[in-house]
Design a protein around this motif. Sequence first.
Motif, PDB file in Angstrom:
ATOM      1  N   HIS A 264       0.848  -1.190   0.000  1.00 44.04           N
ATOM      2  CA  HIS A 264       0.000   0.000   0.000  1.00 44.04           C
ATOM      3  C   HIS A 264       0.890   1.250   0.000  1.00 44.04           C
ATOM      4  O   HIS A 264       1.864   1.330   0.752  1.00 44.04           O
ATOM      5  N   PRO A 265       0.592   2.235  -0.827  1.00 45.34           N
ATOM      6  CA  PRO A 265       1.455   3.422  -0.915  1.00 45.34           C
ATOM      7  C   PRO A 265       1.514   4.252   0.358  1.00 45.34           C
ATOM      8  O   PRO A 265       2.410   5.093   0.508  1.00 45.34           O
ATOM      9  N   GLN A 266       0.572   4.029   1.277  1.00 47.14           N
ATOM     10  CA  GLN A 266       0.580   4.792   2.529  1.00 47.14           C
ATOM     11  C   GLN A 266       1.069   3.960   3.715  1.00 47.14           C
ATOM     12  O   GLN A 266       0.968   4.401   4.856  1.00 47.14           O
ATOM     13  N   VAL A 267       1.606   2.792   3.430  1.00 43.60           N
ATOM     14  CA  VAL A 267       2.211   1.951   4.459  1.00 43.60           C
ATOM     15  C   VAL A 267       3.717   1.954   4.260  1.00 43.60           C
ATOM     16  O   VAL A 267       4.216   1.704   3.163  1.00 43.60           O
ATOM     17  N   PHE A 268       4.448   2.226   5.326  1.00 41.51           N
ATOM     18  CA  PHE A 268       5.906   2.268   5.283  1.00 41.51           C
ATOM     19  C   PHE A 268       6.447   1.269   6.304  1.00 41.51           C
ATOM     20  O   PHE A 268       6.420   1.523   7.510  1.00 41.51           O
ATOM     21  N   CYS A 269       6.867   0.129   5.790  1.00 44.38           N
ATOM     22  CA  CYS A 269       7.366  -0.962   6.630  1.00 44.38           C
ATOM     23  C   CYS A 269       8.838  -1.178   6.298  1.00 44.38           C
ATOM     24  O   CYS A 269       9.189  -1.459   5.149  1.00 44.38           O
ATOM     25  N   ALA A 270       9.700  -1.072   7.306  1.00 47.15           N
ATOM     26  CA  ALA A 270      11.145  -1.204   7.078  1.00 47.15           C
ATOM     27  C   ALA A 270      11.542  -2.627   6.707  1.00 47.15           C
ATOM     28  O   ALA A 270      12.571  -2.845   6.070  1.00 47.15           O
ATOM     29  N   GLY A 271      10.737  -3.613   7.116  1.00 43.32           N
ATOM     30  CA  GLY A 271      11.044  -5.004   6.793  1.00 43.32           C
ATOM     31  C   GLY A 271      12.160  -5.590   7.634  1.00 43.32           C
ATOM     32  O   GLY A 271      12.725  -6.626   7.286  1.00 43.32           O
ATOM     33  N   VAL A 272      12.481  -4.956   8.739  1.00 46.17           N
ATOM     34  CA  VAL A 272      13.535  -5.450   9.623  1.00 46.17           C
ATOM     35  C   VAL A 272      13.227  -5.002  11.045  1.00 46.17           C
ATOM     36  O   VAL A 272      12.656  -3.933  11.261  1.00 46.17           O
ATOM     37  N   SER A 273      13.577  -5.833  12.021  1.00 45.37           N
ATOM     38  CA  SER A 273      13.362  -5.471  13.423  1.00 45.37           C
ATOM     39  C   SER A 273      14.390  -4.427  13.834  1.00 45.37           C
ATOM     40  O   SER A 273      15.583  -4.715  13.924  1.00 45.37           O
ATOM     41  N   VAL A 274      13.940  -3.211  14.082  1.00 41.90           N
ATOM     42  CA  VAL A 274      14.873  -2.106  14.315  1.00 41.90           C
ATOM     43  C   VAL A 274      15.540  -2.176  15.676  1.00 41.90           C
ATOM     44  O   VAL A 274      16.530  -1.473  15.929  1.00 41.90           O
ATOM     45  N   GLY A 275      15.023  -3.013  16.557  1.00 46.60           N
ATOM     46  CA  GLY A 275      15.658  -3.161  17.863  1.00 46.60           C
ATOM     47  C   GLY A 275      16.828  -4.118  17.859  1.00 46.60           C
ATOM     48  O   GLY A 275      17.552  -4.229  18.859  1.00 46.60           O
ATOM     49  N   ARG A 276      17.046  -4.809  16.751  1.00 48.64           N
ATOM     50  CA  ARG A 276      18.108  -5.815  16.686  1.00 48.64           C
ATOM     51  C   ARG A 276      19.402  -5.164  16.194  1.00 48.64           C
ATOM     52  O   ARG A 276      19.782  -5.300  15.030  1.00 48.64           O
TER      53      ARG A 276
END
Length: 298
Positions: A264-276
């Motif tokens: 979806h153009p309004q969904v921004f998912c990094a695709g990685v766990s940013v806490g790791r």
Amino acid sequence: MFEKLVAIEPVSLVPQAEKELLLYARQVKLYEDIPADDEEIVRRIGDADAVLVSYTSQIRRPVIERCPNIRYIGMCCSLYSEESANVDIACARERGIVVKGIRDYGDRGVVEFAVSELVRFLHGFDRPMLYEMPAEITDLPVGIVGLGTSGGMIAQAMQFMGAKVSYFSRTRKPDWEKNGFSYLPLKELLAGSQVVFTCLNKNVILLGKEEFEALGQGKILFNTSIGPSHEIDALSEWLAGEKNYFVCDTEGALGDPSGQLLAHPQVFCAGVSVGRTRQAFVLLSRKVLDNIRAYLGE
């Protein structure tokens, strides 16, 4: 000392911590891939009396009952509650097995992600610009849903940057309120915030159709929880509005089994766990080893 310790999957220990496991078990086996099913988990555990597991596999009752030598299970991942754990803690307790988990090891990376993504929206750095011209976080109405460790750190970061921060949680936090954080009921917080961060425990869903209606249009919703904090149909309907944006780090936090919202153009998912992060793995390792030492009385 344990007779045999098995990590049934990658558990993110740093190399020095892996070596230190040899101080606590006569035999150590660390698997480097995720087991396909319960049968494989049982095979890997075998006659081990200590087991390490990360968040990617489950140790359920059928596994525990078929591995009678287990006396200790170390969760190398967050343990928020018995209900949300990927280990059947109730079954383990029935059989005298101690289960230890960890918490609060990857929160700084989450805060950095929150600030970074928000700045990109406010300035239009490879993101749609929220307003007609670049803006600062200063005076931005920000709502925090869930004032645990990571939620509290995001709240403090936003306040430091000059945002007007309000929060909602199951219990009031008088000490936080003394420091300038305003408590609001959930729907009031959603309506009055330009940006909302949900920072909830796993399996806690607070945002449904009514909550998204209260949130309204032209907003940014961040989910920094491990799993979804929303009903997926309600989120999908809300995203049909103009200039509504959803931000998360992993597909698990998006929580869409169909996979359709990921594009979806309004969904921004990094695709990685940013806490790791590198620092998080060091802290995780220390906490896992601390739990083992405490169990062994060392």
